[in-house]
Design an enzyme around this catalytic site. Sequence first.
Site, PDB file in Angstrom:
ATOM      1  N   TYR A   1      43.619  47.617 -20.866  1.00  0.00           N
ATOM      2  CA  TYR A   1      42.669  48.400 -20.076  1.00  0.00           C
ATOM      3  C   TYR A   1      41.434  47.558 -19.777  1.00  0.00           C
ATOM      4  O   TYR A   1      40.966  47.519 -18.633  1.00  0.00           O
ATOM      5  CB  TYR A   1      42.271  49.668 -20.825  1.00  0.00           C
TER       6      TYR A   1
ATOM      7  N   SER B   1      34.421  50.455 -15.509  1.00  0.00           N
ATOM      8  CA  SER B   1      34.076  50.906 -16.849  1.00  0.00           C
ATOM      9  C   SER B   1      33.112  49.898 -17.440  1.00  0.00           C
ATOM     10  O   SER B   1      33.080  48.730 -17.017  1.00  0.00           O
ATOM     11  CB  SER B   1      35.337  50.976 -17.722  1.00  0.00           C
TER      12      SER B   1
END
Length: 276
Positions: free
Chosen positions: A148, A135
Amino acid sequence: MTKTIFITGASKGFGRLWAEAFLKRGDRVVATARNTDALSDLVDKYGDAILPIQLNVNDREKGFAAIQQAKAHFGTLDVVINNAGYGLFGTIEETSEQEARDQIETNVFGTLWITQAALPVMREQGFGHIIQVTSVLGLVTLPNLGLYNASKFAVEAISETLASEVSDFGIKVTLVEPNGFSTDWGGPSAVHSKALPQYDAVRAKLAEGLTEDFVGDPEATSEAILKVVDEENPPLRIFFGKVGLPWVNQVYTDRLATWEAWREVSEAAHGGAKVL
Protein backbone atom coordinates in the site's frame (compact mmCIF):
# COMPACT_ATOMS: atom_id res chain seq x y z
CA MET A 1 -20.45 28.61 -9.98
CA THR A 2 -21.76 25.09 -10.56
CA LYS A 3 -19.04 22.52 -11.20
CA THR A 4 -19.07 19.04 -12.67
CA ILE A 5 -17.21 16.65 -10.36
CA PHE A 6 -16.17 13.14 -11.40
CA ILE A 7 -15.48 10.88 -8.39
CA THR A 8 -14.29 7.28 -8.41
CA GLY A 9 -15.06 4.97 -5.52
CA ALA A 10 -18.16 6.97 -4.63
CA SER A 11 -20.18 4.23 -2.97
CA LYS A 12 -18.55 4.54 0.45
CA GLY A 13 -15.96 6.36 2.55
CA PHE A 14 -14.57 9.68 1.37
CA GLY A 15 -16.06 9.27 -2.10
CA ARG A 16 -19.59 8.93 -0.79
CA LEU A 17 -19.25 11.79 1.71
CA TRP A 18 -17.73 14.13 -0.84
CA ALA A 19 -20.23 13.28 -3.55
CA GLU A 20 -23.07 14.26 -1.27
CA ALA A 21 -21.27 17.41 -0.11
CA PHE A 22 -20.96 18.58 -3.72
CA LEU A 23 -24.56 17.68 -4.49
CA LYS A 24 -25.86 19.51 -1.42
CA ARG A 25 -24.36 22.77 -2.58
CA GLY A 26 -25.65 22.41 -6.13
CA ASP A 27 -22.77 20.88 -8.07
CA ARG A 28 -23.23 18.08 -10.59
CA VAL A 29 -21.58 14.78 -9.72
CA VAL A 30 -20.53 11.83 -11.82
CA ALA A 31 -20.28 9.07 -9.22
CA THR A 32 -18.58 5.84 -10.20
CA ALA A 33 -18.71 2.63 -8.21
CA ARG A 34 -18.43 -1.08 -8.78
CA ASN A 35 -22.00 -1.35 -7.53
CA THR A 36 -24.16 1.66 -8.39
CA ASP A 37 -27.06 0.31 -6.31
CA ALA A 38 -25.24 1.89 -3.35
CA LEU A 39 -25.90 5.29 -4.97
CA SER A 40 -29.66 4.87 -5.48
CA ASP A 41 -30.59 7.01 -2.49
CA LEU A 42 -28.50 9.89 -3.83
CA VAL A 43 -30.21 9.54 -7.21
CA ASP A 44 -33.61 9.63 -5.50
CA LYS A 45 -32.63 12.74 -3.53
CA TYR A 46 -30.70 14.72 -6.15
CA GLY A 47 -32.16 13.48 -9.43
CA ASP A 48 -30.48 14.69 -12.60
CA ALA A 49 -27.65 16.34 -10.68
CA ILE A 50 -25.98 12.95 -10.21
CA LEU A 51 -24.91 10.53 -12.92
CA PRO A 52 -24.02 7.10 -11.49
CA ILE A 53 -21.70 4.97 -13.62
CA GLN A 54 -20.77 1.38 -12.91
CA LEU A 55 -16.98 1.18 -13.12
CA ASN A 56 -14.06 -0.96 -12.08
CA VAL A 57 -11.14 1.46 -12.43
CA ASN A 58 -8.85 -1.43 -13.38
CA ASP A 59 -10.60 -1.55 -16.76
CA ARG A 60 -8.82 1.14 -18.78
CA GLU A 61 -11.24 1.06 -21.72
CA LYS A 62 -14.29 1.46 -19.49
CA GLY A 63 -12.55 4.24 -17.57
CA PHE A 64 -12.06 6.21 -20.79
CA ALA A 65 -15.68 5.53 -21.74
CA ALA A 66 -16.88 6.78 -18.34
CA ILE A 67 -15.03 10.07 -18.75
CA GLN A 68 -16.51 10.54 -22.21
CA GLN A 69 -19.99 9.71 -20.91
CA ALA A 70 -19.56 12.30 -18.16
CA LYS A 71 -18.46 14.97 -20.66
CA ALA A 72 -21.30 14.16 -23.05
CA HIS A 73 -23.89 14.17 -20.26
CA PHE A 74 -22.95 17.37 -18.44
CA GLY A 75 -20.98 19.18 -21.17
CA THR A 76 -17.92 19.90 -19.06
CA LEU A 77 -15.49 18.22 -16.69
CA ASP A 78 -14.24 20.60 -14.03
CA VAL A 79 -12.81 18.25 -11.42
CA VAL A 80 -11.74 14.61 -11.37
CA ILE A 81 -11.21 13.01 -7.96
CA ASN A 82 -9.37 9.70 -8.07
CA ASN A 83 -10.55 8.20 -4.80
CA ALA A 84 -10.99 4.50 -5.63
CA GLY A 85 -8.53 2.18 -3.91
CA TYR A 86 -8.05 -0.11 -0.95
CA GLY A 87 -5.51 -1.14 1.65
CA LEU A 88 -3.51 -4.36 1.59
CA PHE A 89 -2.34 -5.39 5.05
CA GLY A 90 0.65 -7.72 5.23
CA THR A 91 4.39 -7.63 5.66
CA ILE A 92 6.61 -7.75 2.59
CA GLU A 93 7.39 -11.43 3.12
CA GLU A 94 3.73 -12.33 3.64
CA THR A 95 2.41 -10.62 0.52
CA SER A 96 1.57 -12.98 -2.33
CA GLU A 97 2.31 -12.19 -5.96
CA GLN A 98 -1.37 -11.83 -6.81
CA GLU A 99 -2.05 -9.60 -3.81
CA ALA A 100 0.85 -7.34 -4.78
CA ARG A 101 -0.24 -7.13 -8.41
CA ASP A 102 -3.86 -6.43 -7.47
CA GLN A 103 -2.84 -3.65 -5.08
CA ILE A 104 -0.75 -1.86 -7.71
CA GLU A 105 -3.33 -2.53 -10.41
CA THR A 106 -6.09 -0.73 -8.52
CA ASN A 107 -4.29 1.98 -6.59
CA VAL A 108 -1.75 2.96 -9.24
CA PHE A 109 -2.99 1.90 -12.65
CA GLY A 110 -6.64 2.61 -11.83
CA THR A 111 -5.67 6.17 -10.93
CA LEU A 112 -3.45 6.46 -14.00
CA TRP A 113 -6.15 5.30 -16.43
CA ILE A 114 -8.75 7.79 -15.21
CA THR A 115 -6.16 10.57 -15.21
CA GLN A 116 -5.14 9.77 -18.78
CA ALA A 117 -8.78 9.66 -19.84
CA ALA A 118 -9.52 13.09 -18.34
CA LEU A 119 -6.49 14.93 -19.73
CA PRO A 120 -7.61 15.30 -23.38
CA VAL A 121 -10.98 16.67 -22.23
CA MET A 122 -9.36 19.17 -19.88
CA ARG A 123 -6.74 20.21 -22.44
CA GLU A 124 -9.49 20.93 -24.97
CA GLN A 125 -11.42 22.94 -22.37
CA GLY A 126 -8.31 24.81 -21.27
CA PHE A 127 -9.03 24.12 -17.60
CA GLY A 128 -9.54 21.36 -15.06
CA HIS A 129 -8.46 20.11 -11.67
CA ILE A 130 -7.26 16.56 -11.01
CA ILE A 131 -7.31 15.52 -7.36
CA GLN A 132 -5.52 12.34 -6.38
CA VAL A 133 -6.40 10.82 -3.02
CA THR A 134 -3.10 9.40 -1.88
CA SER A 135 -2.13 9.10 1.79
CA VAL A 136 0.39 10.29 4.31
CA LEU A 137 1.76 6.81 3.58
CA GLY A 138 2.75 8.12 0.17
CA LEU A 139 5.39 10.20 1.95
CA VAL A 140 6.33 8.05 4.94
CA THR A 141 5.77 4.38 5.68
CA LEU A 142 4.30 2.02 8.25
CA PRO A 143 5.14 -1.68 8.60
CA ASN A 144 2.56 -4.25 7.51
CA LEU A 145 1.43 -1.95 4.68
CA GLY A 146 4.42 -2.18 2.36
CA LEU A 147 2.58 -2.61 -0.94
CA TYR A 148 0.00 0.00 0.00
CA ASN A 149 2.84 2.39 0.87
CA ALA A 150 4.44 1.61 -2.49
CA SER A 151 1.22 2.25 -4.39
CA LYS A 152 0.77 5.67 -2.82
CA PHE A 153 4.43 6.61 -3.32
CA ALA A 154 3.89 5.78 -7.01
CA VAL A 155 0.79 7.96 -7.26
CA GLU A 156 2.74 10.80 -5.61
CA ALA A 157 5.52 10.54 -8.20
CA ILE A 158 3.16 10.25 -11.17
CA SER A 159 1.07 13.19 -10.01
CA GLU A 160 3.96 15.51 -9.17
CA THR A 161 5.35 14.85 -12.64
CA LEU A 162 1.91 15.40 -14.15
CA ALA A 163 1.56 18.78 -12.46
CA SER A 164 4.72 20.04 -14.18
CA GLU A 165 3.53 18.72 -17.54
CA VAL A 166 0.00 20.13 -17.67
CA SER A 167 0.17 23.50 -15.92
CA ASP A 168 0.45 25.34 -19.25
CA PHE A 169 -2.85 23.79 -20.31
CA GLY A 170 -4.68 25.35 -17.36
CA ILE A 171 -4.90 22.00 -15.56
CA LYS A 172 -4.23 21.89 -11.83
CA VAL A 173 -3.18 18.87 -9.78
CA THR A 174 -3.62 18.31 -6.06
CA LEU A 175 -2.52 15.37 -3.93
CA VAL A 176 -4.77 14.89 -0.90
CA GLU A 177 -2.85 13.02 1.82
CA PRO A 178 -5.09 11.80 4.64
CA ASN A 179 -3.85 10.23 7.84
CA GLY A 180 -6.01 7.50 9.37
CA PHE A 181 -9.78 8.08 9.33
CA SER A 182 -12.64 6.04 10.71
CA THR A 183 -13.89 4.80 7.34
CA ASP A 184 -14.06 1.09 6.51
CA TRP A 185 -10.67 1.34 4.73
CA GLY A 186 -9.10 -0.77 7.49
CA GLY A 187 -12.20 -2.93 7.87
CA PRO A 188 -14.45 -4.55 5.23
CA SER A 189 -12.67 -2.79 2.34
CA ALA A 190 -9.24 -4.09 3.32
CA VAL A 191 -7.39 -7.18 2.11
CA HIS A 192 -5.17 -9.15 4.52
CA SER A 193 -2.30 -11.40 3.54
CA LYS A 194 -1.92 -14.77 5.25
CA ALA A 195 -0.08 -13.94 8.45
CA LEU A 196 3.20 -15.51 9.48
CA PRO A 197 3.55 -15.80 13.28
CA GLN A 198 7.13 -14.53 13.05
CA TYR A 199 5.71 -11.06 12.38
CA ASP A 200 3.16 -10.99 15.20
CA ALA A 201 5.43 -8.73 17.26
CA VAL A 202 5.67 -6.26 14.36
CA ARG A 203 1.89 -6.07 14.14
CA ALA A 204 1.53 -5.71 17.89
CA LYS A 205 3.99 -2.82 17.97
CA LEU A 206 2.17 -1.13 15.09
CA ALA A 207 -1.18 -1.49 16.87
CA GLU A 208 0.25 0.11 20.01
CA GLY A 209 1.34 3.18 18.05
CA LEU A 210 -1.98 3.72 16.30
CA THR A 211 -3.74 5.63 19.05
CA GLU A 212 -7.12 7.34 18.80
CA ASP A 213 -5.34 10.60 18.02
CA PHE A 214 -4.19 9.09 14.72
CA VAL A 215 -7.76 8.59 13.49
CA GLY A 216 -9.78 11.51 12.14
CA ASP A 217 -13.50 12.04 11.58
CA PRO A 218 -14.36 11.46 7.88
CA GLU A 219 -17.26 13.92 8.03
CA ALA A 220 -14.80 16.74 8.72
CA THR A 221 -13.10 16.20 5.37
CA SER A 222 -16.11 17.34 3.36
CA GLU A 223 -15.59 21.02 4.07
CA ALA A 224 -11.89 20.61 3.38
CA ILE A 225 -12.42 19.09 -0.08
CA LEU A 226 -14.86 21.88 -0.97
CA LYS A 227 -12.20 24.46 -0.11
CA VAL A 228 -9.58 22.66 -2.21
CA VAL A 229 -11.91 22.48 -5.20
CA ASP A 230 -12.91 26.14 -4.91
CA GLU A 231 -9.36 27.48 -4.51
CA GLU A 232 -8.12 29.37 -7.56
CA ASN A 233 -4.54 28.31 -6.86
CA PRO A 234 -4.85 24.97 -5.04
CA PRO A 235 -1.83 23.37 -3.39
CA LEU A 236 0.03 20.52 -5.05
CA ARG A 237 -0.12 18.68 -1.73
CA ILE A 238 -2.38 19.00 1.29
CA PHE A 239 -2.72 16.85 4.40
CA PHE A 240 -6.16 15.88 5.63
CA GLY A 241 -5.92 15.40 9.39
CA LYS A 242 -3.59 16.71 12.07
CA VAL A 243 -1.13 13.80 12.12
CA GLY A 244 0.51 14.01 8.72
CA LEU A 245 2.42 17.29 8.85
CA PRO A 246 4.27 16.78 12.16
CA TRP A 247 4.98 13.14 11.27
CA VAL A 248 6.43 13.97 7.85
CA ASN A 249 8.31 16.92 9.32
CA GLN A 250 10.08 14.62 11.79
CA VAL A 251 10.83 11.92 9.23
CA TYR A 252 12.29 14.37 6.73
CA THR A 253 14.33 16.11 9.43
CA ASP A 254 15.87 12.73 10.27
CA ARG A 255 16.49 11.95 6.59
CA LEU A 256 18.20 15.26 5.96
CA ALA A 257 20.43 14.73 9.00
CA THR A 258 21.47 11.32 7.70
CA TRP A 259 22.15 12.62 4.19
CA GLU A 260 24.24 15.44 5.59
CA ALA A 261 26.20 13.01 7.73
CA TRP A 262 27.02 10.99 4.61
CA ARG A 263 27.64 14.00 2.36
CA GLU A 264 31.38 13.32 1.98
CA VAL A 265 30.78 9.78 0.77
CA SER A 266 28.01 10.93 -1.53
CA GLU A 267 30.14 13.62 -3.16
CA ALA A 268 33.11 11.28 -3.53
CA ALA A 269 30.82 8.92 -5.46
CA HIS A 270 30.38 11.67 -8.06
CA GLY A 271 33.96 11.28 -9.19
CA GLY A 272 36.12 13.82 -10.98
CA ALA A 273 34.89 16.27 -13.59
CA LYS A 274 34.61 14.88 -17.11
CA VAL A 275 35.17 16.83 -20.29
CA LEU A 276 32.15 16.32 -22.54
